[in-house]
Design a protein around this motif. Structure first.
Motif, PDB file in Angstrom:
ATOM      1  N   LYS A 237     -66.945 -37.236  25.159  1.00 13.24           N
ATOM      2  CA  LYS A 237     -66.652 -38.323  26.039  1.00 13.24           C
ATOM      3  C   LYS A 237     -67.332 -39.613  25.708  1.00 13.24           C
ATOM      4  O   LYS A 237     -66.837 -40.723  25.931  1.00 13.24           O
ATOM      5  CB  LYS A 237     -66.850 -37.865  27.632  1.00 13.24           C
ATOM      6  N   TRP A 238     -68.762 -39.680  25.268  1.00  9.87           N
ATOM      7  CA  TRP A 238     -69.622 -40.664  25.225  1.00  9.87           C
ATOM      8  C   TRP A 238     -69.092 -41.461  23.881  1.00  9.87           C
ATOM      9  O   TRP A 238     -69.016 -42.702  23.881  1.00  9.87           O
ATOM     10  CB  TRP A 238     -71.072 -40.335  25.095  1.00  9.87           C
ATOM     11  N   THR A 239     -68.594 -40.691  23.059  1.00  7.44           N
ATOM     12  CA  THR A 239     -68.215 -41.267  21.516  1.00  7.44           C
ATOM     13  C   THR A 239     -66.812 -41.997  21.754  1.00  7.44           C
ATOM     14  O   THR A 239     -66.523 -42.876  21.288  1.00  7.44           O
ATOM     15  CB  THR A 239     -68.074 -40.195  20.627  1.00  7.44           C
ATOM     16  N   CYS A 240     -66.075 -41.322  22.895  1.00 10.54           N
ATOM     17  CA  CYS A 240     -64.655 -41.878  23.247  1.00 10.54           C
ATOM     18  C   CYS A 240     -65.004 -43.233  24.097  1.00 10.54           C
ATOM     19  O   CYS A 240     -64.514 -44.084  23.582  1.00 10.54           O
ATOM     20  CB  CYS A 240     -64.102 -41.012  24.203  1.00 10.54           C
ATOM     21  N   GLU A 241     -65.995 -43.260  24.777  1.00 15.11           N
ATOM     22  CA  GLU A 241     -66.395 -44.671  25.640  1.00 15.11           C
ATOM     23  C   GLU A 241     -66.678 -45.481  24.544  1.00 15.11           C
ATOM     24  O   GLU A 241     -66.281 -46.627  24.684  1.00 15.11           O
ATOM     25  CB  GLU A 241     -67.470 -44.254  26.785  1.00 15.11           C
TER      26      GLU A 241
END
Length: 736
Positions: free
Chosen positions: A57-61
């Motif tokens: 999710k942090w890479t997505c953000e």
């Protein structure tokens, strides 16, 4: 602060630092430093990919945040790649929140670039569905989803869907024009109202049906009320200025609506609303600063509480100044810097706390502060004589608007000249300072700004400039018969009509014990202004004033005496900081007096003369004006400031200043005394070079134009009369 602590605790490439990088990139985005924000977000993305892998999710953000800044930097193709990568990751990890964000942002890019409308609708509906499941129907995220569906419907000219989505956007924001305190998404509500207004204007332009224009007119009050509501919740002046700049387009569109309706119908309500719009977005924080001192005194706030507030403000400003110098130093002390950040947070909280006390315990202060009294055209006409004309400009992105108001008449003009006017104004300014020929461009500006606005029978002009017009002296604009404006008119400047009325209030008319004081340092670095001390000595002898020259021209001497003289004359160097105008400064012999210190100085002079370099110059905030040293003195309570728009040569400055005081002594008001001084200078030389406006036109008067000598002469005559009457009465009584 977080960056500093994080670097010490984790190191530059620790994944915990990515949250700090992302937050700091938001600040850089607000400052429009897109390259800096991109660098931080690329670093953050790289760290997260190495730490968490691609499917996280942090890479997505990080992907969609980077894409957002790339879009602002107009790197659209690259942004689309990162948005699609974020969507791909969001689907893989089944994270509805991050996937919904990425879908909406990509749809926004498509809509703004007029591409992929079908795909955009699909993306927004998918985002909306996910967000409703997480957040429900009433919040800013849902309101924004509906806003972009409305924007898409507008692009497709689908009226039914447009109004359906706009209605839902406003409902999700809990917008009720009669209950703004209940609005939970004011920015989204304001955007929705503005978009609705754009629909009505497009309809009018397509059909020429004035009903659509009237519908747009009905939205203006709602938009302005929302902007004021948002401003009320900001604690700093700079935040309010930024908001005014951000929504300046709302005011320009409103002015255009009023102009069309007024010229079609001649209904005065449209003229009055246009004038209100022009005033609402003009010099707001300066007006609030002037009124705040008055309101606090009228509200019964104890003197000791006001003194406590002042000391907190002074301490906070000193901390900010120390921070500024530490950041700019060649070898900053990180520990000291960290301590200063702690101090800024501490004193900011203390200031917020005391302001909460004002608003909680002194309801009259709240009533006065938020009364939002509207100034009408009749208020202007009541307060001017039959020889005076106001010319008020609003320079938008496309059009120049002007209001021309006299005692018994008003006109409202519009011209599609903004781009050329801004270009010509900047050319005029640069040629003027370079001492090049300015006649051709001067005549062009005269045609744009004055030819249709001037009332020939009025001799007093009050100019309220806007945008880049703040940088030029109107006195030297030339008519077709080669006459300067100053040859026929007495001119002064002011930030807004409300400022004019405020500065003419009796509250800002002082009766200090002495008349004049002059300050002129002599600098040890050889940077002394050659004629300044002679200028101060000559004027001091002329007006029987007090001079503070050389070693006596100290900052503390000024602060100790800033309430003791009707006129304060400062002949010294000024240093202008275009990035941080609160750190503009006047250079005394023992240190610098910053603009932020002047703001808090509560100076009680009727006139401050700044015969220093470029004291009327500074950072331009379109609605607020120039953030100059002159503005700082107004903010501190001085009703009139004579300032320089550029570095006027020393000898010519001395001539004009001495002549200015000569005419003040003769009972002329401040504007007329300055005009006569300039006319006298022109008559005193045949040197073609010295006749160039660069040498004599740089000084302008901002604020009220009251007589000064007349007041003091009258005062002394009254005093003398009372003394003589007492003596005569004494002898009569003695004889009896």
């Amino acid at each position: 602060k977080a960056m500093d602590i994080g670097m010490k605790s984790y190191g530059e490439f620790n994944p915990n630092m990515t949250f700090v990088y992302n937050s700091y990139s938001n600040i850089l985005k607000s400052k429009e430093d897109y390259k800096g924000a991109i660098d931080l977000l690329e670093k953050s993305l790289k760290i997260r990919e190495q730490t968490y892998g691609n499917a996280h999710k942090w890479t997505c953000e990080s992907n969609y945040k980077l894409a957002e800044i790339l879009t602002l930097d107009k790197q659209y193709e690259k942004a689309i790649v990162y948005y699609k990568q974020a969507i791909k990751i969001g689907k893989e990890i089944k994270s509805s929140q991050y996937l919904a964000n990425a879908e909406l942002y990509l749809a926004k890019l498509y809509i703004e670039q007029d591409m992929q409308f079908e795909k955009s609708q699909e993306l927004i509906l998918s985002s909306l569905d996910k967000n409703i499941k997480v957040f429900g129907y009433e919040n800013d995220i849902i309101s924004e989803d509906y806003y972009w569906l409305a924007e898409l419907a507008k692009k497709r000219k689908n009226k039914e869907k447009f109004f359906a989505f706009i209605t839902r956007a406003l409902k999700s924001a809990k917008y009720d024009k009669n209950s703004l305190e209940e609005v939970i998404a004011p920015y989204q509500a304001l955007s929705a109202l503005a978009l609705m207004g754009d629909w009505y204007m497009d309809t009018y332009e397509r059909t020429e049906n004035t009903k659509a224009l009237e519908d747009k007119f009905q939205l203006i009050d709602q938009e302005i009320a929302l902007i004021k509501h948002i401003q009320k919740n900001f604690s700093t002046d700079q935040s309010k200025i930024n908001l005014a700049n951000e929504y300046r387009k709302v005011f320009e569109k409103g002015l255009n609506t009023c102009w069309i309706l007024y010229h079609k119908t001649k209904d005065l309500k449209y003229l009055e609303k246009a004038f209100e719009l022009s005033e609402t977005n003009r010099s707001t924080t300066l007006l609030e600063g002037l009124q705040d001192t008055k309101f606090k005194l009228y509200s019964g706030i104890p003197k000791e509480l006001l003194e406590k507030e002042k000391k907190i403000k002074q301490t906070l400003e000193r901390v900010k100044l120390d921070l500024y110098y530490e950041v700019k130093s060649s070898n900053p002390d990180k520990e000291y810097y960290s301590n200063l950040l702690d101090q800024r947070i501490l004193w900011s909280k203390r200031l917020d706390s005391i302001h909460l006390v004002f608003e909680k315990d002194y309801p009259r202060y709240v009533d006065l502060k938020y009364s939002n009294k509207v100034i009408g055209i009749s208020d202007v006409q009541k307060n001017i004589d039959r020889y005076t004309q106001f010319i008020i400009y609003f320079l938008g992105e496309n059009d120049l608007y002007s209001f021309d108001i006299t005692k018994d008449a008003v006109s409202f003009l519009k011209g599609a000249v903004s781009k050329d006017l801004i270009e010509k104004t900047n050319l005029f300014k640069s040629n003027l300072i370079a001492q090049n020929d300015i006649q051709k461009v001067s005549k062009t500006l005269y045609r744009y700004l004055l030819k249709n606005q001037l009332e020939k029978t009025k001799e007093n002009l009050v100019i309220i400039p806007d945008n880049v017009l703040n940088y030029i002296p109107f006195e030297i604009l030339q008519s077709d018969d080669n006459k300067y404006l100053i040859e026929d008119y007495i001119i002064c400047y002011v930030g807004s009509v409300r400022i004019f009325l405020e500065l003419n209030n009796d509250f800002f008319k002082y009766s200090p014990p002495k008349f004049w004081a002059g300050f002129s340092p002599e600098y040890t670095d050889g940077n002394t202004i050659s004629s300044a001390s002679n200028e101060i000595k000559s004027i001091s002898e002329m007006v029987d004033g007090d001079d503070f020259i050389g070693e006596n021209s100290k900052k503390q001497n000024f602060l100790d005496n800033n309430k003791n003289y009707s006129i304060l004359h400062l002949a010294m160097h000024a240093k202008i900081n275009n990035e941080y105008p609160q750190f503009n400064k006047l250079v005394f012999v023992d240190g610098d007096l910053t603009a932020s210190e002047i703001y808090l100085s509560n100076t009680k002079a009727n006139l401050t003369v700044l015969s220093a370099c470029s004291t009327g110059f500074g950072k331009l905030e379109k609605g607020e004006g120039i953030m100059s040293m002159a503005r700082a003195f107004h903010f501190s309570g001085v009703p009139s400031v004579l300032m320089s728009l550029w570095e006027v040569p020393d000898k010519e400055t001395k001539k004009i200043m001495i002549s200015f005081y000569k005419y003040l002594e003769k009972g002329k008001n401040k504007s007329e005394a300055l005009r006569n001084a300039k006319i006298e200078y022109l008559a005193s030389t045949n040197d073609k070079n010295l006749l160039h406006p660069f040498y004599w036109a740089g000084f302008v008067l901002n604020g009220n134009s009251d007589q000064l000598y007349g007041n003091y002469t009258t005062y002394y005559y009254i005093l003398l009369g009372l003394i003589l009457t007492s003596i005569i009465w004494f002898f009569i009584k003695k004889r009896i």
